[in-house]
Design a protein around this motif. Sequence first.
Motif, PDB file in Angstrom:
ATOM      1  N   PHE A  48       0.889  -1.126   0.055  1.00 22.61           N
ATOM      2  CA  PHE A  48       0.094   0.083  -0.023  1.00 22.61           C
ATOM      3  C   PHE A  48       0.730   1.283  -0.015  1.00 22.61           C
ATOM      4  O   PHE A  48       1.823   1.278   0.756  1.00 22.61           O
ATOM      5  N   VAL A  49       0.419   2.364  -0.890  1.00 24.64           N
ATOM      6  CA  VAL A  49       1.123   3.577  -0.887  1.00 24.64           C
ATOM      7  C   VAL A  49       0.539   4.125   0.663  1.00 24.64           C
ATOM      8  O   VAL A  49      -0.434   4.290   0.888  1.00 24.64           O
ATOM      9  N   GLU A  50       2.071   4.802   1.075  1.00 25.65           N
ATOM     10  CA  GLU A  50       1.783   5.280   2.483  1.00 25.65           C
ATOM     11  C   GLU A  50       2.055   6.894   2.420  1.00 25.65           C
ATOM     12  O   GLU A  50       1.579   7.412   3.348  1.00 25.65           O
ATOM     13  N   GLY A  51       2.350   7.372   1.438  1.00 29.23           N
ATOM     14  CA  GLY A  51       2.614   8.820   1.254  1.00 29.23           C
ATOM     15  C   GLY A  51       3.560   8.903  -0.062  1.00 29.23           C
ATOM     16  O   GLY A  51       4.133   8.340  -0.600  1.00 29.23           O
ATOM     17  N   VAL A  52       3.549  10.456  -0.406  1.00 28.52           N
ATOM     18  CA  VAL A  52       4.337  10.943  -1.472  1.00 28.52           C
ATOM     19  C   VAL A  52       4.904  12.231  -0.853  1.00 28.52           C
ATOM     20  O   VAL A  52       4.275  13.078  -0.143  1.00 28.52           O
ATOM     21  N   ALA A  53       6.199  12.400  -1.147  1.00 28.56           N
ATOM     22  CA  ALA A  53       6.907  13.647  -0.622  1.00 28.56           C
ATOM     23  C   ALA A  53       7.887  14.033  -1.844  1.00 28.56           C
ATOM     24  O   ALA A  53       7.960  13.393  -2.778  1.00 28.56           O
ATOM     25  N   ARG A  54       8.273  15.476  -1.605  1.00 30.62           N
ATOM     26  CA  ARG A  54       9.383  15.750  -2.223  1.00 30.62           C
ATOM     27  C   ARG A  54      10.644  16.195  -1.625  1.00 30.62           C
ATOM     28  O   ARG A  54      10.597  16.723  -0.566  1.00 30.62           O
ATOM     29  N   HIS A  55      11.686  15.926  -2.549  1.00 34.51           N
ATOM     30  CA  HIS A  55      13.175  16.561  -1.727  1.00 34.51           C
ATOM     31  C   HIS A  55      13.790  16.970  -3.011  1.00 34.51           C
ATOM     32  O   HIS A  55      14.245  16.795  -3.994  1.00 34.51           O
ATOM     33  N   GLY A  56      13.633  18.284  -2.989  1.00 35.91           N
ATOM     34  CA  GLY A  56      14.273  19.073  -4.059  1.00 35.91           C
ATOM     35  C   GLY A  56      13.360  18.786  -5.299  1.00 35.91           C
ATOM     36  O   GLY A  56      12.307  19.106  -5.420  1.00 35.91           O
ATOM     37  N   LYS A  57      14.170  18.431  -6.227  1.00 37.34           N
ATOM     38  CA  LYS A  57      13.354  18.081  -7.645  1.00 37.34           C
ATOM     39  C   LYS A  57      13.061  16.535  -7.756  1.00 37.34           C
ATOM     40  O   LYS A  57      12.830  15.619  -8.644  1.00 37.34           O
ATOM     41  N   PHE A  58      13.408  15.710  -6.579  1.00 33.23           N
ATOM     42  CA  PHE A  58      12.923  14.528  -6.319  1.00 33.23           C
ATOM     43  C   PHE A  58      11.578  14.074  -5.854  1.00 33.23           C
ATOM     44  O   PHE A  58      11.227  14.703  -4.972  1.00 33.23           O
ATOM     45  N   LEU A  59      11.005  13.099  -6.546  1.00 33.96           N
ATOM     46  CA  LEU A  59       9.545  12.637  -6.137  1.00 33.96           C
ATOM     47  C   LEU A  59       9.983  11.318  -5.257  1.00 33.96           C
ATOM     48  O   LEU A  59      10.806  10.521  -5.557  1.00 33.96           O
ATOM     49  N   ARG A 173      21.366  27.637  -8.939  1.00 29.27           N
ATOM     50  CA  ARG A 173      21.075  26.302  -9.593  1.00 29.27           C
ATOM     51  C   ARG A 173      21.663  25.042  -9.050  1.00 29.27           C
ATOM     52  O   ARG A 173      21.407  23.986  -9.082  1.00 29.27           O
ATOM     53  N   HIS A 174      22.882  24.989  -8.343  1.00 34.68           N
ATOM     54  CA  HIS A 174      23.466  24.013  -7.680  1.00 34.68           C
ATOM     55  C   HIS A 174      22.647  23.328  -6.585  1.00 34.68           C
ATOM     56  O   HIS A 174      22.459  23.898  -5.406  1.00 34.68           O
ATOM     57  N   GLN A 175      22.344  22.145  -6.756  1.00 31.21           N
ATOM     58  CA  GLN A 175      21.612  21.392  -6.005  1.00 31.21           C
ATOM     59  C   GLN A 175      21.949  21.323  -4.495  1.00 31.21           C
ATOM     60  O   GLN A 175      21.326  20.985  -3.595  1.00 31.21           O
ATOM     61  N   GLY A 176      23.336  21.226  -4.429  1.00 32.72           N
ATOM     62  CA  GLY A 176      23.843  20.830  -3.284  1.00 32.72           C
ATOM     63  C   GLY A 176      24.002  22.262  -2.317  1.00 32.72           C
ATOM     64  O   GLY A 176      24.306  22.226  -1.278  1.00 32.72           O
ATOM     65  N   THR A 177      23.462  23.399  -2.871  1.00 30.78           N
ATOM     66  CA  THR A 177      23.626  24.535  -2.255  1.00 30.78           C
ATOM     67  C   THR A 177      22.235  25.087  -1.831  1.00 30.78           C
ATOM     68  O   THR A 177      22.015  25.420  -0.841  1.00 30.78           O
ATOM     69  N   ILE A 178      21.338  24.887  -2.910  1.00 27.21           N
ATOM     70  CA  ILE A 178      19.926  25.215  -2.629  1.00 27.21           C
ATOM     71  C   ILE A 178      18.953  24.285  -3.405  1.00 27.21           C
ATOM     72  O   ILE A 178      19.258  24.014  -4.612  1.00 27.21           O
ATOM     73  N   ALA A 179      18.298  23.512  -2.780  1.00 25.15           N
ATOM     74  CA  ALA A 179      17.438  22.424  -3.541  1.00 25.15           C
ATOM     75  C   ALA A 179      16.344  22.945  -4.322  1.00 25.15           C
ATOM     76  O   ALA A 179      15.697  23.718  -3.712  1.00 25.15           O
ATOM     77  N   GLY A 180      16.256  22.491  -5.419  1.00 25.31           N
ATOM     78  CA  GLY A 180      14.974  22.748  -6.395  1.00 25.31           C
ATOM     79  C   GLY A 180      14.853  23.587  -7.173  1.00 25.31           C
ATOM     80  O   GLY A 180      14.175  23.815  -8.301  1.00 25.31           O
ATOM     81  N   ILE A 181      15.712  24.666  -7.334  1.00 26.26           N
ATOM     82  CA  ILE A 181      15.759  25.640  -8.397  1.00 26.26           C
ATOM     83  C   ILE A 181      16.665  25.298  -9.294  1.00 26.26           C
ATOM     84  O   ILE A 181      17.897  24.851  -9.420  1.00 26.26           O
ATOM     85  N   ASN A 183      17.280  25.959 -14.220  1.00 24.44           N
ATOM     86  CA  ASN A 183      17.447  26.812 -14.937  1.00 24.44           C
ATOM     87  C   ASN A 183      16.397  28.027 -15.260  1.00 24.44           C
ATOM     88  O   ASN A 183      16.645  29.320 -15.362  1.00 24.44           O
ATOM     89  N   ALA A 184      15.392  27.591 -15.225  1.00 22.01           N
ATOM     90  CA  ALA A 184      14.047  28.473 -15.531  1.00 22.01           C
ATOM     91  C   ALA A 184      13.675  29.548 -14.576  1.00 22.01           C
ATOM     92  O   ALA A 184      13.851  30.610 -14.541  1.00 22.01           O
ATOM     93  N   TYR A 185      13.529  28.631 -13.249  1.00 26.47           N
ATOM     94  CA  TYR A 185      13.249  29.538 -11.840  1.00 26.47           C
ATOM     95  C   TYR A 185      14.445  30.457 -11.418  1.00 26.47           C
ATOM     96  O   TYR A 185      14.236  31.663 -10.891  1.00 26.47           O
ATOM     97  N   SER A 186      15.717  30.124 -11.764  1.00 27.81           N
ATOM     98  CA  SER A 186      16.806  31.015 -11.322  1.00 27.81           C
ATOM     99  C   SER A 186      16.737  32.192 -12.536  1.00 27.81           C
ATOM    100  O   SER A 186      17.010  33.368 -11.858  1.00 27.81           O
ATOM    101  N   ASP A 187      16.585  32.216 -13.589  1.00 28.97           N
ATOM    102  CA  ASP A 187      16.043  33.259 -14.579  1.00 28.97           C
ATOM    103  C   ASP A 187      14.973  34.220 -14.016  1.00 28.97           C
ATOM    104  O   ASP A 187      15.278  35.388 -14.011  1.00 28.97           O
ATOM    105  N   GLU A 188      13.948  33.561 -13.415  1.00 31.81           N
ATOM    106  CA  GLU A 188      12.860  34.433 -13.210  1.00 31.81           C
ATOM    107  C   GLU A 188      13.050  35.001 -11.769  1.00 31.81           C
ATOM    108  O   GLU A 188      12.708  36.076 -11.880  1.00 31.81           O
ATOM    109  N   LEU A 189      13.511  34.310 -10.880  1.00 27.80           N
ATOM    110  CA  LEU A 189      13.899  35.206  -9.516  1.00 27.80           C
ATOM    111  C   LEU A 189      15.025  36.144  -9.751  1.00 27.80           C
ATOM    112  O   LEU A 189      14.796  37.166  -8.995  1.00 27.80           O
TER     113      LEU A 189
END
Length: 293
Positions: A48-59, A173-181, A183-189
């Motif tokens: 049975f599925v017990e939950g869904v979470a996010r870690h940076g860009k990982f599901l 953009r470096h995932q070891g520095t900040i998770a999840g950002i 190419n696109a959202y680094s341009d945007e922010l």
Amino acid sequence: MPELPEVEALSRDLAARLDGRAITAVHLAAFSALKTFDPPLSAVEDTFVEGVARHGKFLDITAGGLHLVLHLARAGWIRWRDDVPALPPRPGGKSPLAVRIVLDEDESGSQAGLDITEAGTKKSLALYVVRSPQDVPGVARLGPDPLDDAFTVEVLQKILTEAGRSQIKGVLRHQGTIAGIGNAYSDELLHAARMSPFKPANSLDSDEVEVLYAAIRDVLSAAVARAEGVAMSELKGEKKSNLAVHGKTGKPCPVCGDVVREVSFADSSLQYCATCQTDGKPLADRRTSKFLK
């Protein structure tokens, strides 16, 4: 590439869809996608599925005490199927299908599932079956999540100081520095913060750090809010339609009306507004941080 807002939306959507459901089978169509062998992929079947979470860009789908951790890479996506085919997919074919997760029958007798696909010829999508998300090297190396309460102005200041003269776009953009950002959202922010993507990370004064911090939180939070409730099939379009500069080369900046410009690299590009971000000076379209003379 799906980034924090899209992966967060997928996580929330899947959490609702998979609540109380059981995984009956996992079919691997692209052998290169599976990065682990112990526990085996079959270990999550009939659980049975017990939950869904996010870690940076990982599901992260938790089932039977194990974790199905997925990284969609540049061209991966997840598609919900109300009724999966009776026959399992043929491994090694030309189809973009990489993995199919088959669920138990619903009240109507239909057997729904998830198709995990990857377009293009460069196959980077990754699936892990692990006992803990921290067993995935990419997850273990992640920096702080920018939407977490623990990500404060002080944390950002420390990150920028330690990055030295590194260009701020790369630091974000470096995932070891900040998770999840990505190419696109680094341009945007950076556009929202009115900062050059080539600005040295440690050159920001305290006021600029505050501005960048607010842009990170505001841009990502707004994107997550917009994606709430949007169907999986529409998330990519929702993202593109709401971007201000990324992917908008040659179009007018929505803030000042100047043309959006581009800097191209070997395998990616960035977009920016010279009026809003670089005092009107175009950036050199090559691998340097110098302005065009």
